[in-house]
Design a protein around this motif. Structure first.
Motif, PDB file in Angstrom:
ATOM      1  N   PHE A   3      41.212 -23.498  55.054  1.00 15.59           N
ATOM      2  CA  PHE A   3      40.273 -24.139  54.421  1.00 15.59           C
ATOM      3  C   PHE A   3      39.455 -22.899  53.911  1.00 15.59           C
ATOM      4  O   PHE A   3      38.256 -23.798  53.389  1.00 15.59           O
ATOM      5  CB  PHE A   3      40.262 -24.926  56.039  1.00 15.59           C
ATOM      6  N   SER A   4      39.036 -21.598  53.887  1.00 16.00           N
ATOM      7  CA  SER A   4      38.820 -21.025  53.925  1.00 16.00           C
ATOM      8  C   SER A   4      38.722 -21.062  52.026  1.00 16.00           C
ATOM      9  O   SER A   4      38.119 -21.089  50.973  1.00 16.00           O
ATOM     10  CB  SER A   4      38.074 -19.939  54.601  1.00 16.00           C
ATOM     11  N   MET A   5      40.402 -21.012  51.845  1.00 17.20           N
ATOM     12  CA  MET A   5      40.732 -20.554  50.266  1.00 17.20           C
ATOM     13  C   MET A   5      40.608 -21.778  50.091  1.00 17.20           C
ATOM     14  O   MET A   5      40.269 -21.692  48.708  1.00 17.20           O
ATOM     15  CB  MET A   5      42.075 -20.635  50.895  1.00 17.20           C
ATOM     16  N   TYR A   6      41.022 -22.925  50.485  1.00 18.88           N
ATOM     17  CA  TYR A   6      40.620 -23.765  49.380  1.00 18.88           C
ATOM     18  C   TYR A   6      39.473 -24.549  48.867  1.00 18.88           C
ATOM     19  O   TYR A   6      39.472 -25.340  48.416  1.00 18.88           O
ATOM     20  CB  TYR A   6      42.067 -25.140  50.341  1.00 18.88           C
ATOM     21  N   THR A   7      38.685 -24.173  49.946  1.00 16.37           N
ATOM     22  CA  THR A   7      37.494 -24.453  49.613  1.00 16.37           C
ATOM     23  C   THR A   7      36.929 -23.893  48.231  1.00 16.37           C
ATOM     24  O   THR A   7      36.495 -24.556  47.270  1.00 16.37           O
ATOM     25  CB  THR A   7      36.397 -24.104  50.759  1.00 16.37           C
ATOM     26  N   GLY A   8      37.441 -22.460  48.768  1.00 16.21           N
ATOM     27  CA  GLY A   8      36.959 -21.787  47.129  1.00 16.21           C
ATOM     28  C   GLY A   8      37.992 -22.226  46.359  1.00 16.21           C
ATOM     29  O   GLY A   8      37.235 -22.425  44.959  1.00 16.21           O
ATOM     30  N   ILE A   9      39.371 -22.611  46.637  1.00 20.76           N
ATOM     31  CA  ILE A   9      39.847 -23.348  45.218  1.00 20.76           C
ATOM     32  C   ILE A   9      39.019 -24.532  44.440  1.00 20.76           C
ATOM     33  O   ILE A   9      38.603 -25.278  43.351  1.00 20.76           O
ATOM     34  CB  ILE A   9      41.384 -23.609  45.552  1.00 20.76           C
ATOM     35  N   LEU A  10      38.540 -25.552  45.207  1.00 17.96           N
ATOM     36  CA  LEU A  10      38.152 -27.261  44.770  1.00 17.96           C
ATOM     37  C   LEU A  10      36.191 -27.011  44.256  1.00 17.96           C
ATOM     38  O   LEU A  10      36.936 -26.664  43.389  1.00 17.96           O
ATOM     39  CB  LEU A  10      37.849 -27.674  46.478  1.00 17.96           C
ATOM     40  N   LEU A  11      35.902 -25.659  44.523  1.00 20.10           N
ATOM     41  CA  LEU A  11      34.486 -25.187  44.332  1.00 20.10           C
ATOM     42  C   LEU A  11      34.621 -24.417  42.659  1.00 20.10           C
ATOM     43  O   LEU A  11      34.240 -25.349  41.669  1.00 20.10           O
ATOM     44  CB  LEU A  11      33.825 -24.572  45.224  1.00 20.10           C
ATOM     45  N   SER A  12      35.340 -24.041  42.611  1.00 22.86           N
ATOM     46  CA  SER A  12      35.474 -23.023  41.405  1.00 22.86           C
ATOM     47  C   SER A  12      36.102 -24.204  40.328  1.00 22.86           C
ATOM     48  O   SER A  12      35.814 -23.707  39.567  1.00 22.86           O
ATOM     49  CB  SER A  12      36.389 -21.777  41.562  1.00 22.86           C
ATOM     50  N   SER A  13      37.459 -24.700  40.931  1.00 25.86           N
ATOM     51  CA  SER A  13      38.090 -25.896  39.572  1.00 25.86           C
ATOM     52  C   SER A  13      37.072 -26.861  39.623  1.00 25.86           C
ATOM     53  O   SER A  13      37.109 -27.365  38.399  1.00 25.86           O
ATOM     54  CB  SER A  13      39.238 -26.659  40.822  1.00 25.86           C
ATOM     55  N   PHE A  14      36.018 -26.825  40.405  1.00 29.05           N
ATOM     56  CA  PHE A  14      35.031 -27.990  40.289  1.00 29.05           C
ATOM     57  C   PHE A  14      33.981 -27.484  38.896  1.00 29.05           C
ATOM     58  O   PHE A  14      33.314 -28.361  38.101  1.00 29.05           O
ATOM     59  CB  PHE A  14      34.075 -28.179  41.221  1.00 29.05           C
ATOM     60  N   PHE A  15      33.790 -26.022  38.754  1.00 28.72           N
ATOM     61  CA  PHE A  15      32.877 -25.257  38.437  1.00 28.72           C
ATOM     62  C   PHE A  15      33.590 -25.451  36.789  1.00 28.72           C
ATOM     63  O   PHE A  15      32.915 -25.560  35.982  1.00 28.72           O
ATOM     64  CB  PHE A  15      33.137 -23.660  39.006  1.00 28.72           C
ATOM     65  N   TYR A  16      34.651 -25.184  36.487  1.00 31.03           N
ATOM     66  CA  TYR A  16      35.973 -25.261  35.173  1.00 31.03           C
ATOM     67  C   TYR A  16      35.567 -26.329  34.578  1.00 31.03           C
ATOM     68  O   TYR A  16      35.438 -26.264  33.612  1.00 31.03           O
ATOM     69  CB  TYR A  16      37.194 -24.332  36.324  1.00 31.03           C
ATOM     70  N   TYR A  17      35.842 -26.935  35.944  1.00 30.27           N
ATOM     71  CA  TYR A  17      35.849 -28.856  34.982  1.00 30.27           C
ATOM     72  C   TYR A  17      34.592 -29.125  34.139  1.00 30.27           C
ATOM     73  O   TYR A  17      33.968 -29.608  33.493  1.00 30.27           O
ATOM     74  CB  TYR A  17      36.268 -29.554  36.310  1.00 30.27           C
ATOM     75  N   SER A  18      33.431 -28.754  34.665  1.00 26.51           N
ATOM     76  CA  SER A  18      32.222 -28.396  34.476  1.00 26.51           C
ATOM     77  C   SER A  18      31.932 -28.515  32.983  1.00 26.51           C
ATOM     78  O   SER A  18      31.826 -28.926  32.363  1.00 26.51           O
ATOM     79  CB  SER A  18      30.926 -28.848  35.807  1.00 26.51           C
ATOM     80  N   VAL A  19      32.270 -27.256  33.368  1.00 25.90           N
ATOM     81  CA  VAL A  19      32.083 -26.583  32.110  1.00 25.90           C
ATOM     82  C   VAL A  19      32.850 -26.887  30.906  1.00 25.90           C
ATOM     83  O   VAL A  19      32.601 -27.570  29.752  1.00 25.90           O
ATOM     84  CB  VAL A  19      32.230 -25.081  31.952  1.00 25.90           C
TER      85      VAL A  19
END
Length: 379
Positions: free
Chosen positions: A264-280
């Motif tokens: 869960f910790s790893m997948y949360t990092g995946i979601l948050l970073s993906s959201f950041f890159y997608y926002s950019v």
């Protein structure tokens, strides 16, 4: 009565102290469970793009975001199944690394094509993941095997086997191969061809000549370097979780050896970073992201399958060590992905391709045999 109360209070204090300072009890899992986890990981990694293979994905960034949503939901379910263990923010770094390498790989494909890109980052990924665990890089405890020579031979053969699969040609494009490991690289060329026709490509004009659309030598060198960097990043994904497991006694007393406790910790990092890159990406596209509606559900399903595969990967690392699991899981999915292309998608045909596939598979089975025979040493 007062003495009795003092005794009860002392017992309660002891229990609280033990629960907060001692390591959680760990029952060593048999190696057979680790190899089952390897099998699950190989099957799901090699098949996770089948649901999305026949749908356009545009430039891949929207596809990746919805895929990461599926990954995170898988992490939530796994987290509930294992009883909501402690959340370790450090493990989120592994998720951020994976997303960064995955986004980077999209542009590497556009420069070098899928075949050469996969060869470079799969090789660097395999070596980095194996070496960091085996030699104890980045503060990890070195993982020993009973027969180091067999392990070295197996890893060397596994690295070289990727060159053989590079010669497989698909019916759709002479530049593509069915190698598979990171998330946006599929075993089906329809997805890759869609990437190549995207507006974000270096020379995206459909009327441009082949000479103008061919990357320059300088760009290819940059692409090679980026592919290697991407592979190195992929090889470090499990380093944070492994570091926590290796330092439970003094630094992380609430941590366990169960790899599923870090999903869960790893997948949360995946979601948050993906959201950041997608926002950019959305900002760069002036709020006009390229979204293929029909690929949203397949992306979500592919994310669930990838999440299951990654869970199997981290369990295998915990039981067998990265020195054993990493080489096998790095080469296994590519072989299965080629098999999907031959038997289901029918985009790899011809006796020449079949012979190359058989030869590459035999060599990878030999590599796997050496790696298994090296035998992990239980910690």
């Amino acid at each position: 009565m007062h003495i009795f109360d003092d005794e009860i209070l002392g017992n309660i204090t002891t229990i609280i102290h033990n629960s907060t300072t001692s390591l959680p009890p760990d029952v060593p899992a048999p190696h057979s469970i680790g190899y089952i986890a390897v099998l699950i990981s190989v099957v799901f990694f090699g098949s996770n793009f089948v649901p999305a293979a026949k749908y356009p994905i545009g430039d891949g960034l929207s596809f990746q975001f919805f895929l990461c949503c599926g990954i995170w939901i898988t992490g939530v379910v796994i987290n509930l199944i294992v009883g909501s263990p402690p959340f370790f923010p450090l493990v989120m770094i592994g998720g951020v690394l994976w997303t960064t390498g995955n986004v980077l790989s999209v542009y590497v494909i556009q420069i070098n094509g899928l075949g050469m890109s996969m060869l470079l980052w799969c090789t660097s990924n395999l070596f980095m993941g194996w070496a960091s665990g085996h030699f104890g890089w980045f503060g990890l405890i070195p993982e020993k095997v009973e027969n180091p020579l067999f392990n070295y031979i197996g890893v060397a053969i596994a690295v070289l086997s990727g060159i053989i699969f590079l010669f497989i040609r698909t019916g759709n494009s002479p530049e593509t191969t069915a190698e598979h490991q990171p998330i946006l690289q599929s075993n089906d060329t329809s997805i890759i061809n869609t990437l190549k026709d995207d507006p974000l490509e270096l020379n995206s004009s459909p009327s441009s000549s082949s000479s103008s659309s061919t990357p320059s030598r300088r760009m290819r060198i940059i692409g090679y370097i980026l592919a290697i960097i991407s592979g190195i990043i992929f090889g470090l994904v499990f380093t944070p979780s492994t570091y926590i497991q290796d330092h439970r006694k003094y630094k992380y007393p609430t941590a366990s050896k169960n790899g599923l406790h870090y999903i869960f910790s790893m997948y949360t990092g995946i979601l948050l970073s993906s959201f950041f890159y997608y926002s950019v990406y959305i900002v760069c596209k002036r709020n006009r992201p390229l979204i293929c509606i029909e690929s949203i559900l397949p992306a979500f399903i592919s994310g669930i399958m990838w999440g299951i595969a990654e869970a199997g990967f981290i369990v295998a690392n915990s039981i067998l060590s990265q020195a054993i699991s990493y080489p096998i899981i790095s080469i296994g999915p590519a072989t299965l992905a080629v098999l999907w292309s031959i038997l289901y998608f029918k985009d790899i045909v011809g006796l020449r391709n079949y012979l190359i596939f058989i030869a590459g598979t035999v060599i990878r089975l030999v590599a796997t045999g050496f790696i298994i025979l090296s035998k992990p040493i239980s910690s």
